[in-house]
Design an enzyme around this catalytic site. Structure first.
Site, PDB file in Angstrom:
ATOM      1  N   GLY A  55       0.820  -1.195   0.000  1.00 21.91           N
ATOM      2  CA  GLY A  55       0.000   0.000   0.000  1.00 21.91           C
ATOM      3  C   GLY A  55       0.858   1.250   0.000  1.00 21.91           C
ATOM      4  O   GLY A  55       2.051   1.218   0.307  1.00 21.91           O
ATOM      5  N   CYS A  56       0.247   2.385  -0.341  1.00 21.42           N
ATOM      6  CA  CYS A  56       1.005   3.639  -0.470  1.00 21.42           C
ATOM      7  C   CYS A  56       1.514   4.148   0.874  1.00 21.42           C
ATOM      8  O   CYS A  56       2.709   4.415   1.039  1.00 21.42           O
ATOM      9  CB  CYS A  56       0.159   4.687  -1.175  1.00 21.42           C
ATOM     10  SG  CYS A  56      -1.476   4.965  -0.471  1.00 21.42           S
ATOM     11  N   PHE A  57       0.621   4.304   1.861  1.00 18.88           N
ATOM     12  CA  PHE A  57       1.069   4.702   3.185  1.00 18.88           C
ATOM     13  C   PHE A  57       2.068   3.681   3.737  1.00 18.88           C
ATOM     14  O   PHE A  57       3.081   4.048   4.348  1.00 18.88           O
ATOM     15  CB  PHE A  57      -0.114   4.809   4.146  1.00 18.88           C
ATOM     16  CG  PHE A  57      -0.781   6.154   4.182  1.00 18.88           C
ATOM     17  CD1 PHE A  57      -0.050   7.323   4.340  1.00 18.88           C
ATOM     18  CD2 PHE A  57      -2.157   6.258   4.092  1.00 18.88           C
ATOM     19  CE1 PHE A  57      -0.666   8.567   4.391  1.00 18.88           C
ATOM     20  CE2 PHE A  57      -2.796   7.491   4.142  1.00 18.88           C
ATOM     21  CZ  PHE A  57      -2.048   8.652   4.288  1.00 18.88           C
ATOM     22  N   ALA A  58       1.768   2.408   3.531  1.00 20.41           N
ATOM     23  CA  ALA A  58       2.639   1.350   4.058  1.00 20.41           C
ATOM     24  C   ALA A  58       4.038   1.445   3.481  1.00 20.41           C
ATOM     25  O   ALA A  58       5.032   1.211   4.176  1.00 20.41           O
ATOM     26  CB  ALA A  58       2.029  -0.021   3.765  1.00 20.41           C
TER      27      ALA A  58
END
Length: 362
Positions: free
Chosen positions: A171-174
């Site tokens: 994921g992007c935040f991850a």
């Protein structure tokens, strides 16, 4: 690590691509498998932001050719009518048909929909799959129909990705948060809670409209959402515990909506007993072989990474706290760019092939 091989199926030359009559020359490289020995690519869920970025990258990729872009809601429509930055770049059409023998398949579906799609559609044994959703990121979900999905964060497990056939794209935040923490977790130096405050652009919410994605709400506005419960915490904690099994504290994550289109600006802080110079050496050593992740000496701003596949990291020490800033483009390093990076690793290409992008600095 097993050698990388890919075998083309007998029906590989089927003309799955839908095209307009004046697109013969522009689609020649896509329908001709012998042109530069290009790998054939299928994209599922072609109308969203991540698919648009993926198409843009693949149209310029010297080793890959788009075989089809699948979208049931847009079948027969020109891709450039939906992704309008591609006007003049392609006359390809969306299709509701698939080629089951493509070399690599990108799933750009809403979270939770990749499993459903693969339950209905079967692909050849040689087809590699890269899922940009969250269906297979956790170890508990990584085995599906005998397919073992490898978590696709190259800075964490590049060798595993090189030997994989199935990838769960992070994921992007991850991505931003893990890249800020990997060097500490790798050396068992996470000894207390990690506090994270991260802001994402409007494209992080996808193309579907909601009360918080309209321009009149988002413009000149700022808000948080899903405090301490964001879905990316699962994969973040999974990675930390894989590297540092004795981590017993928490990652306290506050995600925010910014009034800009793209990018993630994440600040993290936690206890650190060493000096700033020791922290900088630790991070520089860890990312020495990382082609896209760099430790910067100066404070960061988003324009340094927007429209690139880079992650930039900056460190600051205040008393016993280490402040880590990690910034990425949420649609590139946080999604489609990282997916192409994974494809390059899986097929034995140079890791930055098709990803040598210029930042939109001004």
């Amino acid at each position: 690590m097993r050698p990388l091989t890919f075998v083309r199926g007998d029906n590989q030359n089927k003309n799955i691509i839908m095209r307009s009559d004046n697109d013969v020359m522009s689609s020649k490289k896509i329908t001709d498998n012998n042109t530069n020995n290009m790998i054939q690519v299928g994209i599922i869920g072609g109308a969203g932001y991540t698919a648009g970025e993926l198409i843009r990258l693949l149209l310029q990729h010297p080793k890959a050719a788009i075989n089809f872009v699948y979208s049931t809601s847009n079948a027969g429509n020109k891709i450039a009518n939906v992704h309008q930055d591609l006007v003049g770049s392609t006359n390809l059409l969306f299709t509701n048909k698939i080629n089951a023998a493509v070399d690599v398949l990108f799933l750009c579906l809403g979270h939770g929909n990749s499993k459903q799609f693969l339950e209905v559609h079967t692909f050849s044994n040689h087809t590699k799959i890269i899922d940009l959703g969250n269906d297979f990121r956790l170890k508990a979900d990584s085995n599906f129909q005998g397919k073992e999905f490898v978590y696709g964060l190259p800075e964490l497990q590049k060798t595993a990705i090189q030997g994989a056939s199935y990838i769960a794209n992070p994921g992007c935040f991850a991505t931003a948060i893990q890249l800020g923490l990997l060097p500490l977790a790798n050396t068992d130096l996470l000894q207390n809670d990690v506090h994270v405050n991260a802001v994402t652009g409007a494209t992080g919410a996808g193309t579907s409209l909601s009360a918080t994605t309209h321009f009149t709400w988002r413009d000149n506005n700022f808000s948080y959402y899903k405090p301490f419960t964001h879905q990316h915490l699962g994969e973040i904690n999974q990675t930390i515990h894989t590297l540092q099994s004795n981590f017993e504290s928490e990652v306290l994550f506050l995600p925010n909506r910014g009034d800009f289109s793209r990018g993630i600006y994440a600040t993290l802080y936690t206890d650190f007993e060493g000096s700033l110079e020791e922290a900088q050496q630790l991070y520089s050593d860890y990312y020495k072989g990382a082609i896209f992740t760099h430790v910067a000496n100066n404070e960061l701003h988003l324009k340094q990474v927007v429209n690139t596949n880079k992650c930039l990291i900056h460190l600051h020490k205040h008393e016993d706290k280490l402040l880590i800033t990690s910034i990425i483009d949420n649609l590139l390093k946080g999604a489609s760019g990282q997916a192409v990076q994974n494809m390059n690793l899986m097929f034995g290409f140079q890791e930055d092939t098709g990803l040598q992008l210029k930042a939109n600095y001004f």
